[in-house]
Write a protein that holds these residues in place. Structure first.
Motif, mmCIF file in Angstrom:
data_model
loop_
_atom_site.group_PDB
_atom_site.id
_atom_site.type_symbol
_atom_site.label_atom_id
_atom_site.label_comp_id
_atom_site.label_asym_id
_atom_site.label_seq_id
_atom_site.Cartn_x
_atom_site.Cartn_y
_atom_site.Cartn_z
ATOM 1 N N ALA A 1 0.820 -1.199 0.000
ATOM 2 C CA ALA A 1 0.000 0.000 0.000
ATOM 3 C C ALA A 1 0.859 1.255 0.000
ATOM 4 O O ALA A 1 1.934 1.282 0.581
ATOM 5 N N VAL A 2 0.382 2.263 -0.688
ATOM 6 C CA VAL A 2 1.053 3.555 -0.669
ATOM 7 C C VAL A 2 0.101 4.542 -0.014
ATOM 8 O O VAL A 2 -1.058 4.630 -0.406
ATOM 9 N N ALA A 3 0.610 5.264 0.983
ATOM 10 C CA ALA A 3 -0.273 6.189 1.678
ATOM 11 C C ALA A 3 -0.765 7.265 0.728
ATOM 12 O O ALA A 3 -0.004 7.798 -0.079
ATOM 13 N N SER B 1 -2.697 7.165 -1.852
ATOM 14 C CA SER B 1 -2.909 6.879 -3.269
ATOM 15 C C SER B 1 -4.018 5.852 -3.407
ATOM 16 O O SER B 1 -4.207 5.021 -2.516
ATOM 17 N N ASP C 1 -6.995 -0.138 4.560
ATOM 18 C CA ASP C 1 -6.009 -1.217 4.557
ATOM 19 C C ASP C 1 -4.603 -0.668 4.349
ATOM 20 O O ASP C 1 -3.654 -1.110 4.984
ATOM 21 N N SER C 2 -4.474 0.306 3.440
ATOM 22 C CA SER C 2 -3.156 0.899 3.191
ATOM 23 C C SER C 2 -2.609 1.491 4.464
ATOM 24 O O SER C 2 -1.440 1.271 4.809
ATOM 25 N N ALA C 3 -3.451 2.259 5.149
ATOM 26 C CA ALA C 3 -2.986 2.920 6.364
ATOM 27 C C ALA C 3 -2.532 1.883 7.380
ATOM 28 O O ALA C 3 -1.444 1.988 7.950
ATOM 29 N N GLN D 1 -1.568 -1.109 6.877
ATOM 30 C CA GLN D 1 -0.365 -1.793 6.420
ATOM 31 C C GLN D 1 0.882 -0.968 6.717
ATOM 32 O O GLN D 1 1.898 -1.495 7.169
ATOM 33 N N THR D 2 0.784 0.348 6.445
ATOM 34 C CA THR D 2 1.962 1.172 6.730
ATOM 35 C C THR D 2 2.192 1.269 8.229
ATOM 36 O O THR D 2 3.327 1.373 8.678
ATOM 37 N N GLN E 1 -4.339 10.475 7.014
ATOM 38 C CA GLN E 1 -4.174 10.384 5.559
ATOM 39 C C GLN E 1 -5.263 9.515 4.937
ATOM 40 O O GLN E 1 -5.867 9.864 3.921
ATOM 41 N N THR F 1 -8.056 10.483 2.178
ATOM 42 C CA THR F 1 -8.240 9.776 0.909
ATOM 43 C C THR F 1 -9.671 9.286 0.755
ATOM 44 O O THR F 1 -10.279 9.436 -0.306
#
Lengths: 418, 424
Positions: free
Chosen positions: A360-362, A364, B389-391, B393-394, B408, B412
């Motif tokens: 994942a890219v924050a 995007s 999910d992205s958040a 995951q990071t 963030q 989004t």
């Protein structure tokens, strides 16, 4: 008035001009064709064109998407109709002209021979052309048209109608912040991916082919078999296995190979940069056997005497490679190399199966390894953004077609016969 | 030839105008729908894959009582709505179908399923949460068939029942003693909102705010409030200290976590009832339980998924289809279906029925459901999954701090909702 004017004017109703030219059989054929066209397709054309222009006016009676499809079919059918109509008019004009110049009109027999003689290739390829139009042109037109509508979740049948919005969707890609930033990120990676991965697989394939093809190498067949193996296993199986091998904490690459050399584990799946490296390496592995096989074939067809002559002239191995081997390979391989580039540009499988476009890219809407196709897939499947996906597809095709055309023109392989 | 082209242009122009003038709305053409009178009625039912056995008897009964023919086809329940989009207008679609409740909002927006006219008495037999899942803006669009929620799977060979920690904190301590890079204690896919939400909302986070009627407000996103951040910080601890390996992060994580559990390398994992059969087949000696309690003394609030029966908008016999839905979801048929398919029914009185309480799995689902939150069923939910999910995951990989990442993500999500759902 001259015959060449009267005949086509009469042929506005198909066949009448031919009757005027006293070509009864042909006239009858045109008349029947014309009449049956109107009878058979009248409804379709009527509904189709109406649907194409309005995309429906009333829910739930009208289904915009079906109307659009019907409209495109109507468009294709009328193109056929106009083609025959054009032929009818042209024929009337041609024979009228012959009569003006006091030549006899063409007889049915000579016309038939003309058709069999000159039109033979067209006659033979006709059916496949017809199929091609419905199997290829129709879907392309359909998705092309979708890009100019507002078809998405809120404009879906049966509850709602879609509408024509012109270039609005395209404008959105470049004006709405999330779309624009994601689009350019994804495009940049897609281009890098295409260039690097394709170059890697091509150069690896060519290099190995040349090495294995050296006279001094023994067990050529054995090496060839080994090197073709990656090709023999279905691609998606290989990709899934690689996905396991590359796993950050349990994969064999980190735990066994890198650990053996005393290296620290690398975050293949969770770090964007390493995930990209892993993908490029995998594509190199998956793609080189094909190039290897083709290059081997080319190498074997290079006449031995070229090398002999070069040896007599005192050329070094490198000079021989540069001036004989490489040019010969390039001429034969250019079209194949280009297809490798276009293939990788749209290489959905490897991206999707390896890591689902992740990590994942924050901030995007696409993942770190998503290329344009996989992003489009996500847009359609996850959030029903059909028109946006169609617009992106068009941009993508323009890109691919542009590169391919430019490349094809630069290579010598296609010059002949063009 | 030049001259000819001129003529041709002229004439085709004339022809085109003629044909265009003929185009127009064809109101009459379709208006006179001829009703097929008194043909024996037929219903087509799409049932979930491998679950058809559970409603066979009920169908036979319904056929007899109503003098209809019911045809049943099995299809994966998450894909049925997709098929309905094409099959419906083509006339080959079902009258009754089944789907997960979080798809209902989308289906209603597209107009694919019909509103049902169900009286309060009928609605009253189901648990409140399950019934809420069937409503969009207060209107009922389906009847609940089964509920699903995540629960704790533990390996009985590695830990005995009375040793089981009852809190997440307890599992944290346990994991610290066990985890060594090869073996792990407690594992969960907390890099995915589907699983992580149980922690986040336990601490006070939420996805969409709800008004008094239970309608969701897509502008009120609670994924970055103080509670959600606290939850995310708690989650991050597990990854930071190596109790959760990086190898379970990301798209392939679910395969890794399941194989770790079946290989006996993980003592306990969070998963759903769908894994009961595979784990049993794999020969794991496992037990199930409701999820452990959080550090603040609250229960983990996992998502509840409700499967439902719905009536297609394209149905030619909507009244009959509705009757069928009511019949198939009534208490008696729900019980029979549970006995065969083992899917925990949403009928309130069955929760205390011995048939259900005897099964540990059903008991765990039933117990966990009490503390669980409904997965929002509005279409805007589609925009939540990927950014959330992205958040997470990071956060899991330590690339971002919980607050920044969640802020963030919410930004989004808001942007996507604006872009995709703003212009109704």
């Amino acid at each position: 008035m001259q015959h060449r004017t009267i005949a086509p004017l009469l042929s506005i109703i198909p066949g009448l001009g031919q009757f005027y030219n006293k070509q009864w059989v042909k006239g009858l054929v045109f008349l029947i064709l014309g009449a049956s066209f109107v009878v058979a397709f009248g409804d379709l054309l009527n509904m189709g064109f109406w649907g194409l222009f309005t995309l429906g006016t009333e829910v739930p009676r009208d289904n915009s998407i079906f109307l659009l499809a019907e409209g495109i079919i109507a468009l294709i059918v009328s193109a056929f109709g106009l083609g025959i109509y054009y032929w009818n008019l042209k024929d009337a004009y041609k024979n009228g002209k012959l009569r003006d110049e006091n030549f006899p009109v063409t007889s049915l027999k000579s016309e038939y021979q003309n058709l069999i003689g000159q039109g033979y290739p067209y006659l033979i390829s006709g059916p496949s052309l017809f199929l091609l139009i419905f199997a290829v042109i129709f879907p392309i037109l359909f998705s092309f048209a979708l890009a100019f509508t507002n078809y998405d979740l809120y404009h879906s049948p049966p509850a709602n109608l879609a509408d024509w919005v012109g270039l609005e969707t395209f404008a959105e890609i470049f004006t709405v912040d999330i779309w624009r930033s994601t689009f350019f990120d994804v495009l940049a990676w897609t281009v890098i991916w295409t260039l690097v991965a394709s170059s890697l697989q091509v150069s690896l394939g060519v290099f190995l082919a040349i090495v294995v093809n050296q006279k001094e190498v023994r067990f050529k067949k054995f090496f060839r078999t080994i090197l073709v193996l990656p090709w023999a296993v279905p691609g998606f199986v290989t990709i899934l296995i690689f996905a396991g091998l590359f796993n950050d904490s349990f994969g064999a690459i980190n735990n066994d190979i890198l650990a053996f050399f005393g290296m620290n584990p690398i975050p293949w799946m969770t770090d964007e940069k390493w995930a990209r490296v892993a993908l490029i390496l995998m594509q190199g592995w998956l793609g080189f056997p094909y190039i290897f096989i083709v290059t081997t074939g080319v190498l074997q067809s290079i006449p031995e005497d070229l090398y002999e002559a070069a040896t007599i002239d005192g050329a070094s191995i490198f000079a021989k490679f540069k001036n004989i081997t490489m040019p010969m390979i390039l001429i034969a391989m250019a079209p194949i190399v280009i297809t490798q580039f276009t293939f990788n540009f749209n290489n959905f499988n490897i991206i999707y199966l390896f890591n689902g476009g992740g990590p994942a890219v924050a901030g995007s809407t696409a993942g770190g390894t998503d290329i344009l196709v996989s992003w489009i897939y996500k847009l359609t499947m996850q959030s029903s953004q059909y028109s946006l996906a169609a617009a992106l597809t068009i941009l993508l095709s323009i890109f691919v077609i542009g590169i391919a055309l430019w490349q094809f023109r630069r290579t010598n392989s296609f010059k002949e016969g063009a | 030839m030049k001259k000819f082209k001129k003529y041709f242009c002229l004439m085709s122009g004339v022809a085109l105008t003629l044909s265009l003038a003929a185009c127009g709305p064809q109101d009459d053409a379709k208006g006179g729908d001829t009703k097929e009178a008194d043909k024996p009625k037929e219903l087509l039912v799409w049932e979930d894959i491998m679950k058809g056995e559970g409603i066979k008897d009920a169908i036979a009964k319904f056929e007899k009582e109503n003098d209809v023919k019911v045809k049943m086809v099995e299809k994966q329940y998450t894909k049925q709505i997709e098929d309905l989009r094409l099959d419906g207008p083509a006339g080959t679609g079902p009258d009754v179908l089944t789907m997960p409740s979080d798809q209902i909002g989308t289906a209603v927006t597209e107009g694919l399923i019909k509103e049902l006219d169900v009286d309060d008495a009928t609605q009253g037999i189901y648990t409140e949460a399950a019934m809420d899942a069937q409503k969009v803006e207060g209107k009922v669009y389906g009847l609940p068939k089964a509920v699903e929620t995540t629960m704790l799977f533990y390996n009985k060979d590695l830990i005995s029942e009375d040793q089981l920690p009852t809190t997440l904190e307890g599992w944290y301590d346990y994991s610290k003693g066990v985890a060594n890079g090869e073996k792990f204690g407690f594992l969960a896919l907390f890099d995915q909102i589907y699983y992580a939400n149980s922690v986040l909302s336990g601490y006070g986070g939420y996805i969409f705010g709800q008004d008094d009627n239970g309608s969701y407000d897509p502008t009120d996103i609670g994924l970055n409030n103080a509670g959600a951040i606290e939850g995310a910080q708690y989650i991050q601890k597990f990854y930071k200290e190596g109790l959760f390996p990086a190898g379970i992060v990301g798209e392939q994580g679910i395969n890794v976590i399941e194989s770790l559990f079946t290989e006996g390398k993980a003592t306990a994992i969070i998963s759903g009832p769908w894994n009961i059969e595979p784990f049993t087949k794999a020969g794991v000696n496992f037990g199930v339980q409701k999820l452990p309690e959080l550090g603040n003394g609250k229960n983990m609030q996992a998502f509840i998924g409700v499967k439902s029966y719905n009536v297609s908008s394209y149905s030619k016999n909507p009244e009959l289809a509705e009757k069928f839905v009511e019949f198939i979801s009534n208490e008696e048929n729900s019980k029979t279906r549970y006995e065969i398919t083992k899917e925990v029914p949403a009928v309130a009185s069955l929760a205390n029925d011995p048939v259900v309480t005897e099964s540990p799995a059903a008991k765990a689902v039933a117990e966990q459901s009490k503390f669980s939150v409904l997965m929002p069923n509005i279409p805007q939910m589609n925009e939540v999954w990927a950014p959330a999910d992205s958040a997470l995951q990071t956060i899991a990989t330590g690339k971002a701090q919980p607050k920044e990442a969640l802020d963030q993500a919410v930004e989004t999500i808001k942007g996507q909702i604006e872009a995709k759902h703003g212009k109704k």
